[in-house]
Design a protein around this motif. Structure first.
Motif, mmCIF file in Angstrom:
data_model
loop_
_atom_site.group_PDB
_atom_site.id
_atom_site.type_symbol
_atom_site.label_atom_id
_atom_site.label_comp_id
_atom_site.label_asym_id
_atom_site.label_seq_id
_atom_site.Cartn_x
_atom_site.Cartn_y
_atom_site.Cartn_z
ATOM 1 N N TYR A 68 -10.576 -5.305 -9.833
ATOM 2 C CA TYR A 68 -10.289 -3.984 -10.376
ATOM 3 C C TYR A 68 -10.852 -3.868 -11.780
ATOM 4 N N CYS A 114 -4.846 7.274 -4.579
ATOM 5 C CA CYS A 114 -5.312 6.821 -3.268
ATOM 6 C C CYS A 114 -5.299 5.302 -3.316
ATOM 7 N N ASP A 115 -5.791 4.647 -2.279
ATOM 8 C CA ASP A 115 -5.780 3.184 -2.271
ATOM 9 C C ASP A 115 -6.604 2.587 -3.403
ATOM 10 N N GLU A 116 -7.626 3.287 -3.851
ATOM 11 C CA GLU A 116 -8.553 2.731 -4.838
ATOM 12 C C GLU A 116 -8.235 3.131 -6.275
ATOM 13 N N VAL A 117 -7.483 4.210 -6.500
ATOM 14 C CA VAL A 117 -7.271 4.737 -7.850
ATOM 15 C C VAL A 117 -5.783 4.905 -8.108
ATOM 16 N N ARG A 134 0.855 -1.188 0.000
ATOM 17 C CA ARG A 134 0.000 0.000 0.000
ATOM 18 C C ARG A 134 0.892 1.240 0.000
ATOM 19 N N ILE A 138 -8.928 1.223 -11.288
ATOM 20 C CA ILE A 138 -9.777 1.508 -10.128
ATOM 21 C C ILE A 138 -10.076 0.195 -9.404
ATOM 22 N N GLN A 139 -9.773 0.172 -8.101
ATOM 23 C CA GLN A 139 -10.098 -0.989 -7.282
ATOM 24 C C GLN A 139 -11.570 -0.931 -6.882
ATOM 25 N N CYS A 140 -12.335 -1.915 -7.318
ATOM 26 C CA CYS A 140 -13.754 -1.977 -6.956
ATOM 27 C C CYS A 140 -13.950 -2.640 -5.598
ATOM 28 N N SER A 141 -13.021 -3.530 -5.243
ATOM 29 C CA SER A 141 -13.054 -4.209 -3.950
ATOM 30 C C SER A 141 -11.636 -4.671 -3.647
ATOM 31 N N ASP A 142 -11.470 -5.431 -2.574
ATOM 32 C CA ASP A 142 -10.134 -5.932 -2.246
ATOM 33 C C ASP A 142 -9.614 -6.910 -3.287
#
Length: 199
Positions: A165, A114-117, A63, A158-162
């Motif tokens: 993507y 960020c963590d998701e993008v 991360r 883009i992370q949709c969940s853990d």
């Protein structure tokens, strides 16, 4: 009582141990992905092509603002184009049908917002197996287009969940062929839309 309270307050906080099977900041994980492809021909008589690409990657789970991805990909693309050429004062209609199977190794660097993008930049290189079938009033001619291929580009992931993507990318690629009779080297502008997951 005050003495006991003071001792209790001075006791160090003990962090919990890592749980078995949990990812650490330096783990790599295998990822499966599939991309839908639309490739726009960058050369004369290079047809636009549609296809799909299957990816197997090792992705850094750290991360951090910079993440890494190594990838093995196999794709299939196919397309056709109609055009007219002047042949000794006569207009002759041609139709080119083309397919290609590029097999490549690649590397992407992910720059996280960020963590998701994350935005990614990278390249791939390998070997493409393909053929052009040219049809006209003179008959049908088949020419192999096997050769070295490469691509460079980037996009957004883009992370949709853990574990899932989605990604949108652009790539300029070129296949170099060394067989006579082929209309030069083949260049493409490829737009990809993909999804991936790990378990």
């Amino acid at each position: 009582m005050a003495c006991l309270a003071g001792v209790a307050n001075a006791a160090p906080y003990v962090l919990p141990e890592n749980q078995p099977g949990a990812y650490t900041g330096y783990d790599w994980t295998p990822v499966w992905g599939i991309d839908a492809l639309y490739a726009i021909g960058a050369e004369k008589h290079m047809p636009d092509m549609w296809g799909a690409r299957l990816n197997f990657s090792l992705y850094s789970m750290q991360r951090a603002s910079v993440r890494h991805q190594f990838c093995l990909s196999v794709a299939y693309e196919a397309g056709n184009e109609k055009y007219t050429e002047d042949f000794y004062g006569y207009d002759v209609k041609f139709k080119d049908e083309m397919h290609a199977i590029p097999i490549t190794l690649g590397y992407n660097v992910h720059l996280a917002v960020c963590d998701e993008v994350a935005f990614f930049l990278g390249g791939r290189a390998g070997y493409s197996i393909g053929q052009v079938k040219e049809k006209s009033v003179f008959g049908t001619e088949k020419v192999d287009t096997d050769g070295f291929t490469f691509g460079v580009g980037g996009g957004i992931q883009i992370q949709c969940s853990d574990a899932v993507y989605v990604r949108l990318g652009y790539e300029f690629g070129r296949t170099y062929v060394d067989k006579k009779g082929v209309k030069g080297n083949y260049g493409q502008h490829t737009i990809s839309l993909g999804v991936g997951c790990w378990f």
